[in-house]
Every structure is written in structure tokens, then in C-alpha cells.
Scaffold this active site. Structure first.
Site, PDB file in Angstrom:
ATOM      1  N   ALA A   1      47.621  39.647  30.994  1.00 51.04           N
ATOM      2  CA  ALA A   1      47.132  41.179  31.003  1.00 51.04           C
ATOM      3  C   ALA A   1      45.963  41.183  31.833  1.00 51.04           C
ATOM      4  O   ALA A   1      46.062  42.102  32.652  1.00 51.04           O
ATOM      5  CB  ALA A   1      46.740  41.472  29.790  1.00 51.04           C
TER       6      ALA A   1
ATOM      7  N   VAL B   1      29.810  36.048  35.809  1.00 47.41           N
ATOM      8  CA  VAL B   1      30.464  37.529  36.234  1.00 47.41           C
ATOM      9  C   VAL B   1      30.581  38.410  35.384  1.00 47.41           C
ATOM     10  O   VAL B   1      30.734  39.536  35.398  1.00 47.41           O
ATOM     11  CB  VAL B   1      31.835  37.014  37.091  1.00 47.41           C
ATOM     12  CG1 VAL B   1      31.663  36.270  38.241  1.00 47.41           C
ATOM     13  CG2 VAL B   1      32.772  36.548  36.026  1.00 47.41           C
TER      14      VAL B   1
ATOM     15  N   TYR C   1      45.506  36.013  29.883  1.00 49.32           N
ATOM     16  CA  TYR C   1      45.410  35.710  31.204  1.00 49.32           C
ATOM     17  C   TYR C   1      46.246  36.855  31.877  1.00 49.32           C
ATOM     18  O   TYR C   1      45.831  37.252  32.888  1.00 49.32           O
ATOM     19  CB  TYR C   1      45.917  34.424  31.600  1.00 49.32           C
ATOM     20  CG  TYR C   1      45.472  33.884  32.888  1.00 49.32           C
ATOM     21  CD1 TYR C   1      44.147  33.506  33.291  1.00 49.32           C
ATOM     22  CD2 TYR C   1      46.517  33.508  33.740  1.00 49.32           C
ATOM     23  CE1 TYR C   1      44.227  33.164  34.608  1.00 49.32           C
ATOM     24  CE2 TYR C   1      46.446  33.280  34.970  1.00 49.32           C
ATOM     25  CZ  TYR C   1      45.151  32.858  35.392  1.00 49.32           C
ATOM     26  OH  TYR C   1      45.017  32.265  36.613  1.00 49.32           O
TER      27      TYR C   1
ATOM     28  N   ASN D   1      36.741  35.548  42.798  1.00 48.55           N
ATOM     29  CA  ASN D   1      37.706  34.299  42.462  1.00 48.55           C
ATOM     30  C   ASN D   1      37.581  33.619  41.078  1.00 48.55           C
ATOM     31  O   ASN D   1      38.344  33.304  40.379  1.00 48.55           O
ATOM     32  CB  ASN D   1      37.337  33.165  43.799  1.00 48.55           C
ATOM     33  CG  ASN D   1      37.817  31.962  43.050  1.00 48.55           C
ATOM     34  OD1 ASN D   1      39.006  31.669  43.531  1.00 48.55           O
ATOM     35  ND2 ASN D   1      37.066  30.956  42.682  1.00 48.55           N
TER      36      ASN D   1
ATOM     37  N   SER E   1      47.481  36.453  39.870  1.00 47.61           N
ATOM     38  CA  SER E   1      48.152  35.411  39.548  1.00 47.61           C
ATOM     39  C   SER E   1      49.425  35.628  39.503  1.00 47.61           C
ATOM     40  O   SER E   1      49.878  36.757  39.280  1.00 47.61           O
ATOM     41  CB  SER E   1      47.625  34.645  38.313  1.00 47.61           C
ATOM     42  OG  SER E   1      48.560  33.831  37.967  1.00 47.61           O
TER      43      SER E   1
ATOM     44  N   LYS F   1      45.241  39.614  34.762  1.00 40.05           N
ATOM     45  CA  LYS F   1      45.558  39.557  36.100  1.00 40.05           C
ATOM     46  C   LYS F   1      46.360  40.656  36.547  1.00 40.05           C
ATOM     47  O   LYS F   1      46.263  41.088  37.769  1.00 40.05           O
ATOM     48  CB  LYS F   1      46.316  38.091  36.385  1.00 40.05           C
ATOM     49  CG  LYS F   1      45.403  36.834  36.199  1.00 40.05           C
ATOM     50  CD  LYS F   1      44.166  36.921  37.099  1.00 40.05           C
ATOM     51  CE  LYS F   1      43.666  35.654  37.118  1.00 40.05           C
ATOM     52  NZ  LYS F   1      42.480  35.556  37.933  1.00 40.05           N
TER      53      LYS F   1
HETATM   54  N1  LIG Z   1      44.945  26.839  39.708  1.00 45.27           N
HETATM   55  C1  LIG Z   1      46.000  27.670  39.754  1.00 45.27           C
HETATM   56  O1  LIG Z   1      47.132  27.332  39.519  1.00 45.27           O
HETATM   57  C2  LIG Z   1      45.661  29.364  39.797  1.00 45.27           C
HETATM   58  C3  LIG Z   1      46.882  30.085  39.910  1.00 45.27           C
HETATM   59  C4  LIG Z   1      46.828  31.259  39.871  1.00 45.27           C
HETATM   60  C5  LIG Z   1      45.316  32.019  39.848  1.00 45.27           C
HETATM   61  N2  LIG Z   1      44.476  31.242  39.769  1.00 45.27           N
HETATM   62  C6  LIG Z   1      43.080  32.016  39.835  1.00 45.27           C
HETATM   63  O2  LIG Z   1      42.335  31.357  40.814  1.00 45.27           O
HETATM   64  C7  LIG Z   1      40.914  31.376  40.592  1.00 45.27           C
HETATM   65  C8  LIG Z   1      40.101  29.899  40.768  1.00 45.27           C
HETATM   66  O3  LIG Z   1      40.735  29.114  39.867  1.00 45.27           O
HETATM   67  P1  LIG Z   1      40.758  27.518  40.260  1.00 45.27           P
HETATM   68  O4  LIG Z   1      42.357  27.123  40.009  1.00 45.27           O
HETATM   69  O5  LIG Z   1      40.175  27.329  41.469  1.00 45.27           O
HETATM   70  O6  LIG Z   1      39.926  27.280  38.968  1.00 45.27           O
HETATM   71  P2  LIG Z   1      38.813  26.176  38.721  1.00 45.27           P
HETATM   72  O7  LIG Z   1      38.649  26.012  37.196  1.00 45.27           O
HETATM   73  O8  LIG Z   1      38.943  25.127  39.377  1.00 45.27           O
HETATM   74  O9  LIG Z   1      37.422  27.115  39.376  1.00 45.27           O
HETATM   75  C9  LIG Z   1      37.108  28.315  38.622  1.00 45.27           C
HETATM   76  C10 LIG Z   1      35.528  28.362  38.825  1.00 45.27           C
HETATM   77  O10 LIG Z   1      35.146  29.624  38.295  1.00 45.27           O
HETATM   78  C11 LIG Z   1      33.993  29.422  37.382  1.00 45.27           C
HETATM   79  N3  LIG Z   1      33.834  30.273  36.334  1.00 45.27           N
HETATM   80  C12 LIG Z   1      34.426  30.377  35.096  1.00 45.27           C
HETATM   81  N4  LIG Z   1      34.029  31.216  34.452  1.00 45.27           N
HETATM   82  C13 LIG Z   1      32.828  32.014  35.251  1.00 45.27           C
HETATM   83  C14 LIG Z   1      32.145  33.026  34.884  1.00 45.27           C
HETATM   84  N5  LIG Z   1      32.053  33.869  33.690  1.00 45.27           N
HETATM   85  N6  LIG Z   1      31.316  33.475  35.795  1.00 45.27           N
HETATM   86  C15 LIG Z   1      30.985  32.728  37.157  1.00 45.27           C
HETATM   87  N7  LIG Z   1      31.787  31.612  37.442  1.00 45.27           N
HETATM   88  C16 LIG Z   1      32.986  31.292  36.601  1.00 45.27           C
HETATM   89  C17 LIG Z   1      34.115  28.062  37.040  1.00 45.27           C
HETATM   90  O11 LIG Z   1      32.797  27.477  36.770  1.00 45.27           O
HETATM   91  C18 LIG Z   1      34.646  27.160  38.041  1.00 45.27           C
HETATM   92  O12 LIG Z   1      33.821  26.646  39.038  1.00 45.27           O
HETATM   93  C19 LIG Z   1      40.816  31.835  39.091  1.00 45.27           C
HETATM   94  O13 LIG Z   1      40.781  33.330  39.073  1.00 45.27           O
HETATM   95  C20 LIG Z   1      42.361  31.700  38.573  1.00 45.27           C
HETATM   96  O14 LIG Z   1      42.614  32.496  37.456  1.00 45.27           O
HETATM   97  C21 LIG Z   1      44.460  29.991  39.801  1.00 45.27           C
END
Ligand SMILES: NC(=O)c1ccc[n+]([C@@H]2O[C@H](COP(=O)([O-])OP(=O)(O)OC[C@H]3O[C@@H](n4cnc5c(N)ncnc54)[C@H](O)[C@@H]3O)[C@@H](O)[C@H]2O)c1
Length: 244
Positions: A152, A60, A150, A86, A138, A154
Site C-alpha cells: 500500500a 525520514v 509495504y 530511497n 517496488s 509503495k
Molecule cells: N531490496 C529489495 O529487494 C527492494 C525491492 C524493492 C524496493 N526496495 C526499496 O529500495 C529501498 C532501499 O532498500 P534496500 O534494499 O537498499 O534496503 P536496506 O535495508 O539495505 O537499506 C535501507 C536503508 O534505509 C534506512 N532507513 C530505514 N528506515 C529509515 C528512516 N525512518 N529514516 C531514514 N532512513 C531509514 C536504513 O537504515 C537503511 O540504511 C527501500 O525503499 C526499499 O523498500 C528494495
């Protein structure tokens, strides 16, 4: 089914929340485009969801790869109705010791990556005069020690979401944001057990979210029920952001 024939692009679709959203949207009748920087997860998910799923490896942060993915999606399906922006990652550390590289990586993937995907998706949506964009913030956008980069990024996504909601309303495109709390995905599982236990104690509902519970929020913003909802931030956090 609530998304019949809607073309939905999900970034970071090979794991965690993105994967859960892909599975839920498929069950709701959407036609799916799954992208990720890592090919393994999206191939696994696509195999489960049938032959009509579009997949592409796209970082991305790379404008060319993002634009190529959108071209691939519109070439295959003829339109783009939904973007779930996402993809994200964390590289935690106290600000005092945070490297410039870890600042840049997290801000680039989360904030710039969200911007580039929104910009690429809005073009076909403007032509269609319809679309739904959902970004991912987040609970950390409210501030969290050890997550200056992170947090900043978000918080920036919230400003981006509200601005795009205003800029794109003219074309019947809504832009909303889901702000998860602690979700049981590989990102959370990577944390030390003592940190996870501390988080658990602070969550009013006393459990982590399942990825499917964030997918449900994505579905709401993309459904007919949310046709008049734009510029909103939905915290899906078990009550963590509530109170003093
Ligand atoms: N898990 C949590 O507790 C939580 C809480 C708040 C927000 N989030 C947010 O939710 C979203 C999904 O997180 P998750 O928990 O499913 O994490 P995850 O690590 O399971 O999945 C994230 C996915 O993003 C992909 N990714 C990473 N860098 C990338 C890039 N440069 N280009 C394309 N794809 C890329 C990874 O390969 C992975 O498949 C994220 O934005 C994360 O910040 C997660």
C-alpha cells in the site's frame, strides 16, 4: 561523467541500494549528501568517498530532522539538485494478523517519509527553477501476499510521484520513480531461504538484481538524457512485472 557538480541527497544511504547509488553518483562527479536513521552506514560510505561528503542522521518520518538535513545541505553546497528518496523498510505479515504498529511504521517510513523529503527538497529546487526527484516504489506495489502495509505504501508513492511531477513541472523539476524487483541487499537477505528461492523461480531473468543496477536507473533519471522524462515509473525487476 554525467553528474558533474550536481548536489545529490540520498536518503537511506547507509546500506543496499542507497549506498550503491552514492558510490555510482560519486563516480559520476556528484557532490553528495547522505542521510540515514542509522549513522554507521553513512559514516562508512562517506569515509570511502572523500572529505567533501555531507552526512546527517535523519529519520525520514521526522519533519524537523528532514528539514534540518536540507538546511545542512544547502548551507554546505549552496543548492540541491537531486533527491533520491530511497529510505524504506519492510515488516511483513498477513493482513489478518498485522499489528497496527507494523502498518503505521511501514507506511510512515515509506510513504510519509518520501512526502516529507520531497517537500523539503522542492523548496530550494523551486528557487533554483531546476531539480530531479526520484522516489522508490517496488514490484510489491502491484500486490504481494504478506506485504499489505509495504504494498500500500509503495503504491501510494506512485500516486505521489505522478502528482508531484504535475505540480513541479512549472519549475523545471522532474519527478520519477524507480520500482525495483528483488534486489540483493540486507532487506532481501533478511527473508527466509525458501521465500528467496520462490522469488528466484518467478523472475524471468532468473537472478536477483545487484544494487548497482538500481543505481543505474537512478542515474538515468538524474542525467541530461532524462531531461524530458517526468511522472514515470521504471520497473527494474528482471521482467517480473511483465506478462499475465
Ligand atoms: N531490496 C529489495 O529487494 C527492494 C525491492 C524493492 C524496493 N526496495 C526499496 O529500495 C529501498 C532501499 O532498500 P534496500 O534494499 O537498499 O534496503 P536496506 O535495508 O539495505 O537499506 C535501507 C536503508 O534505509 C534506512 N532507513 C530505514 N528506515 C529509515 C528512516 N525512518 N529514516 C531514514 N532512513 C531509514 C536504513 O537504515 C537503511 O540504511 C527501500 O525503499 C526499499 O523498500 C528494495
Amino acid at each position: 561523467m554525467r553528474l558533474t557538480n550536481q548536489v545529490a541527497w540520498i536518503t537511506g544511504a547507509g546500506s543496499g541500494i542507497g549506498e550503491a547509488t552514492a558510490r555510482r553518483f560519486a563516480a559520476e562527479g556528484a557532490r553528495l549528501a547522505l542521510t540515514d536513521v542509522n549513522p554507521d552506514g553513512i559514516e562508512r560510505v562517506a569515509k570511502d568517498l572523500g572529505p567533501d561528503v555531507f552526512t546527517a542522521v535523519a529519520d525520514v518520518t521526522n519533519r524537523d530532522q528532514v528539514q534540518a538535513a536540507v538546511k545542512g545541505i544547502t548551507d554546505k553546497f549552496g543548492r540541491l539538485d537531486i533527491l533520491i528518496a530511497n529510505a524504506g523498510l519492510a515488516k511483513d505479515g498477513l493482513a489478518l494478523k498485522m499489528s497496527e504498529a507494523n502498518w503505521d511504521l511501514v507506511v510512515d517510513v515509506s510513504l510519509k517519509g518520501t512526502f516529507l523529503c520531497c517537500q523539503a527538497a522542492m523548496r530550494p529546487m523551486i528557487t533554483q527553477k531546476s531539480g530531479r526527484i526520484v522516489t522508490t516504489a517496488s514490484i510489491a506495489s502491484l500486490g504481494n501476499p504478506g506485504q499489505a502495509n509495504y504494498s500500500a505504501a509503495k503504491a501510494g508513492i506512485i500516486g505521489l510521484t505522478k502528482t508531484l511531477a504535475l505540480e513541479l513541472a512549472n519549475w523545471n523539476i522532474t519527478v520519477n520513480c524507480v520500482a525495483p524487483g528483488a534486489v540483493d541487499t540486507p532487506m532481501l537477505q533478511a527473508l527466509k531461504e525458501e521465500i528467496r528461492q520462490g522469488m528466484l523461480q518467478a523472475i524471468p531473468l532468473k537472478r536477483f538484481a545487484q544494487p548497482s543496477e538500481i543505481a543505474a536507473a537512478h542515474l538515468f533519471f538524474c542525467s541530461e538524457d532524462a531531461a524530458y522524462v517526468s511522472g514515470q515509473i521504471l520497473f527494474v525487476d528482471g521482467g517480473l512485472s511483465t506478462g499475465i
